[in-house]
Design a protein around this motif. Structure first.
Motif, PDB file in Angstrom:
ATOM      1  N   SER A 285      -2.270   6.562  -4.047  1.00 35.24           N
ATOM      2  CA  SER A 285      -2.475   6.274  -5.466  1.00 35.24           C
ATOM      3  C   SER A 285      -1.485   5.180  -5.883  1.00 35.24           C
ATOM      4  O   SER A 285      -0.585   4.825  -5.120  1.00 35.24           O
ATOM      5  CB  SER A 285      -2.220   7.530  -6.301  1.00 35.24           C
ATOM      6  N   GLU A 286      -1.650   4.676  -7.085  1.00 39.46           N
ATOM      7  CA  GLU A 286      -0.702   3.690  -7.622  1.00 39.46           C
ATOM      8  C   GLU A 286       0.705   4.290  -7.683  1.00 39.46           C
ATOM      9  O   GLU A 286       1.683   3.623  -7.383  1.00 39.46           O
ATOM     10  CB  GLU A 286      -1.133   3.228  -9.017  1.00 39.46           C
ATOM     11  N   THR A 287       0.786   5.553  -8.075  1.00 41.57           N
ATOM     12  CA  THR A 287       2.082   6.231  -8.153  1.00 41.57           C
ATOM     13  C   THR A 287       2.717   6.342  -6.775  1.00 41.57           C
ATOM     14  O   THR A 287       3.916   6.106  -6.614  1.00 41.57           O
ATOM     15  CB  THR A 287       1.919   7.627  -8.790  1.00 41.57           C
ATOM     16  N   ASP A 288       1.910   6.698  -5.775  1.00 43.32           N
ATOM     17  CA  ASP A 288       2.419   6.758  -4.400  1.00 43.32           C
ATOM     18  C   ASP A 288       2.948   5.395  -3.958  1.00 43.32           C
ATOM     19  O   ASP A 288       4.008   5.293  -3.348  1.00 43.32           O
ATOM     20  CB  ASP A 288       1.316   7.189  -3.428  1.00 43.32           C
ATOM     21  N   LEU A 289       2.191   4.348  -4.267  1.00 42.09           N
ATOM     22  CA  LEU A 289       2.602   2.993  -3.908  1.00 42.09           C
ATOM     23  C   LEU A 289       3.951   2.654  -4.536  1.00 42.09           C
ATOM     24  O   LEU A 289       4.837   2.119  -3.860  1.00 42.09           O
ATOM     25  CB  LEU A 289       1.543   1.991  -4.363  1.00 42.09           C
ATOM     26  N   GLU A 290       4.119   2.986  -5.805  1.00 45.83           N
ATOM     27  CA  GLU A 290       5.378   2.716  -6.498  1.00 45.83           C
ATOM     28  C   GLU A 290       6.534   3.481  -5.862  1.00 45.83           C
ATOM     29  O   GLU A 290       7.640   2.950  -5.726  1.00 45.83           O
ATOM     30  CB  GLU A 290       5.249   3.070  -7.977  1.00 45.83           C
ATOM     31  N   LYS A 291       6.271   4.715  -5.453  1.00 46.14           N
ATOM     32  CA  LYS A 291       7.311   5.512  -4.796  1.00 46.14           C
ATOM     33  C   LYS A 291       7.710   4.905  -3.456  1.00 46.14           C
ATOM     34  O   LYS A 291       8.898   4.855  -3.122  1.00 46.14           O
ATOM     35  CB  LYS A 291       6.829   6.951  -4.601  1.00 46.14           C
ATOM     36  N   ILE A 292       6.734   4.450  -2.690  1.00 43.52           N
ATOM     37  CA  ILE A 292       7.033   3.833  -1.395  1.00 43.52           C
ATOM     38  C   ILE A 292       7.822   2.548  -1.591  1.00 43.52           C
ATOM     39  O   ILE A 292       8.810   2.304  -0.896  1.00 43.52           O
ATOM     40  CB  ILE A 292       5.745   3.584  -0.592  1.00 43.52           C
ATOM     41  N   GLN A 293       7.419   1.727  -2.531  1.00 47.85           N
ATOM     42  CA  GLN A 293       8.146   0.484  -2.782  1.00 47.85           C
ATOM     43  C   GLN A 293       9.568   0.773  -3.253  1.00 47.85           C
ATOM     44  O   GLN A 293      10.519   0.107  -2.826  1.00 47.85           O
ATOM     45  CB  GLN A 293       7.405  -0.403  -3.777  1.00 47.85           C
TER      46      GLN A 293
ATOM     47  N   ARG B 198       1.389  -4.504  -3.748  1.00 57.50           N
ATOM     48  CA  ARG B 198       0.164  -3.762  -4.067  1.00 57.50           C
ATOM     49  C   ARG B 198      -1.029  -4.334  -3.316  1.00 57.50           C
ATOM     50  O   ARG B 198      -1.822  -3.598  -2.726  1.00 57.50           O
ATOM     51  CB  ARG B 198      -0.095  -3.793  -5.571  1.00 57.50           C
ATOM     52  N   ASP B 199      -1.177  -5.653  -3.341  1.00 60.87           N
ATOM     53  CA  ASP B 199      -2.307  -6.295  -2.671  1.00 60.87           C
ATOM     54  C   ASP B 199      -2.236  -6.137  -1.155  1.00 60.87           C
ATOM     55  O   ASP B 199      -3.265  -6.083  -0.487  1.00 60.87           O
ATOM     56  CB  ASP B 199      -2.365  -7.781  -3.027  1.00 60.87           C
ATOM     57  N   ILE B 200      -1.038  -6.050  -0.619  1.00 62.92           N
ATOM     58  CA  ILE B 200      -0.868  -5.854   0.822  1.00 62.92           C
ATOM     59  C   ILE B 200      -1.218  -4.422   1.199  1.00 62.92           C
ATOM     60  O   ILE B 200      -2.040  -4.183   2.091  1.00 62.92           O
ATOM     61  CB  ILE B 200       0.577  -6.186   1.252  1.00 62.92           C
ATOM     62  N   VAL B 201      -0.602  -3.461   0.519  1.00 62.74           N
ATOM     63  CA  VAL B 201      -0.738  -2.059   0.902  1.00 62.74           C
ATOM     64  C   VAL B 201      -2.071  -1.452   0.459  1.00 62.74           C
ATOM     65  O   VAL B 201      -2.721  -0.755   1.237  1.00 62.74           O
ATOM     66  CB  VAL B 201       0.444  -1.224   0.360  1.00 62.74           C
ATOM     67  N   LEU B 202      -2.473  -1.710  -0.764  1.00 58.01           N
ATOM     68  CA  LEU B 202      -3.729  -1.139  -1.255  1.00 58.01           C
ATOM     69  C   LEU B 202      -4.911  -2.077  -1.056  1.00 58.01           C
ATOM     70  O   LEU B 202      -6.013  -1.632  -0.753  1.00 58.01           O
ATOM     71  CB  LEU B 202      -3.618  -0.766  -2.735  1.00 58.01           C
TER      72      LEU B 202
ATOM     73  N   LEU C  55       6.339  10.131   1.819  1.00 53.67           N
ATOM     74  CA  LEU C  55       5.197   9.224   1.896  1.00 53.67           C
ATOM     75  C   LEU C  55       5.446   8.100   2.894  1.00 53.67           C
ATOM     76  O   LEU C  55       4.589   7.798   3.716  1.00 53.67           O
ATOM     77  CB  LEU C  55       4.905   8.623   0.513  1.00 53.67           C
ATOM     78  N   TYR C  56       6.622   7.484   2.787  1.00 50.43           N
ATOM     79  CA  TYR C  56       6.932   6.378   3.690  1.00 50.43           C
ATOM     80  C   TYR C  56       6.890   6.846   5.143  1.00 50.43           C
ATOM     81  O   TYR C  56       6.248   6.233   5.994  1.00 50.43           O
ATOM     82  CB  TYR C  56       8.300   5.757   3.380  1.00 50.43           C
ATOM     83  N   MET C  57       7.585   7.936   5.434  1.00 44.78           N
ATOM     84  CA  MET C  57       7.687   8.405   6.814  1.00 44.78           C
ATOM     85  C   MET C  57       6.314   8.748   7.386  1.00 44.78           C
ATOM     86  O   MET C  57       6.033   8.460   8.540  1.00 44.78           O
ATOM     87  CB  MET C  57       8.621   9.604   6.899  1.00 44.78           C
ATOM     88  N   GLY C  58       5.459   9.335   6.578  1.00 47.92           N
ATOM     89  CA  GLY C  58       4.151   9.746   7.049  1.00 47.92           C
ATOM     90  C   GLY C  58       3.161   8.619   7.242  1.00 47.92           C
ATOM     91  O   GLY C  58       2.327   8.667   8.141  1.00 47.92           O
ATOM     92  N   LEU C  59       3.233   7.592   6.415  1.00 44.03           N
ATOM     93  CA  LEU C  59       2.243   6.519   6.481  1.00 44.03           C
ATOM     94  C   LEU C  59       2.777   5.189   7.012  1.00 44.03           C
ATOM     95  O   LEU C  59       2.035   4.433   7.619  1.00 44.03           O
ATOM     96  CB  LEU C  59       1.636   6.280   5.091  1.00 44.03           C
ATOM     97  N   CYS C  60       4.034   4.913   6.791  1.00 44.10           N
ATOM     98  CA  CYS C  60       4.575   3.592   7.119  1.00 44.10           C
ATOM     99  C   CYS C  60       5.527   3.612   8.322  1.00 44.10           C
ATOM    100  O   CYS C  60       5.656   2.622   9.032  1.00 44.10           O
ATOM    101  CB  CYS C  60       5.329   3.017   5.922  1.00 44.10           C
ATOM    102  N   GLY C  61       6.204   4.739   8.479  1.00 44.94           N
ATOM    103  CA  GLY C  61       7.273   4.836   9.462  1.00 44.94           C
ATOM    104  C   GLY C  61       6.875   4.558  10.892  1.00 44.94           C
ATOM    105  O   GLY C  61       7.645   3.972  11.651  1.00 44.94           O
TER     106      GLY C  61
END
Length: 77
Positions: free
Chosen positions: A56-64, A35-39, A1-7
């Motif tokens: 999703s919230e779960t995706d956000l938690e995984k990235i963090q 959460r407020d920054i990313v979502l 997730l990180y590499m695809g969206l944030c990297g």
């Protein structure tokens, strides 16, 4: 997730090239706002888009969690 969206902006493996913030060095206030920054898009004015339509919230938690693990490596923990 990180590499695809944030990297692309924040650096592969969370190592910034210097243009955008290196997420490994986020402080506790930034983590609290993650959460407020990313979502939520509270940093749109600074060029950070909202990803609420992609993550999703779960995706956000995984990235963090990934960013925290990379920070721990950087700090030698």
């Amino acid at each position: 997730l990180y590499m695809g969206l944030c990297g692309n902006c924040h650096g592969f493996y969370a190592i910034s090239g210097g243009i955008h913030p290196d997420l490994r060095y986020m402080n506790t206030d930034t983590h609290a706002q993650f959460r407020d920054i990313v979502l939520g898009g509270i940093r749109r004015g600074l060029g950070m888009p909202a990803f609420n339509d992609v993550l999703s919230e779960t995706d956000l938690e995984k990235i963090q969690a990934y960013v925290i693990s990379r920070a721990n490596e950087a700090y030698g923990k």
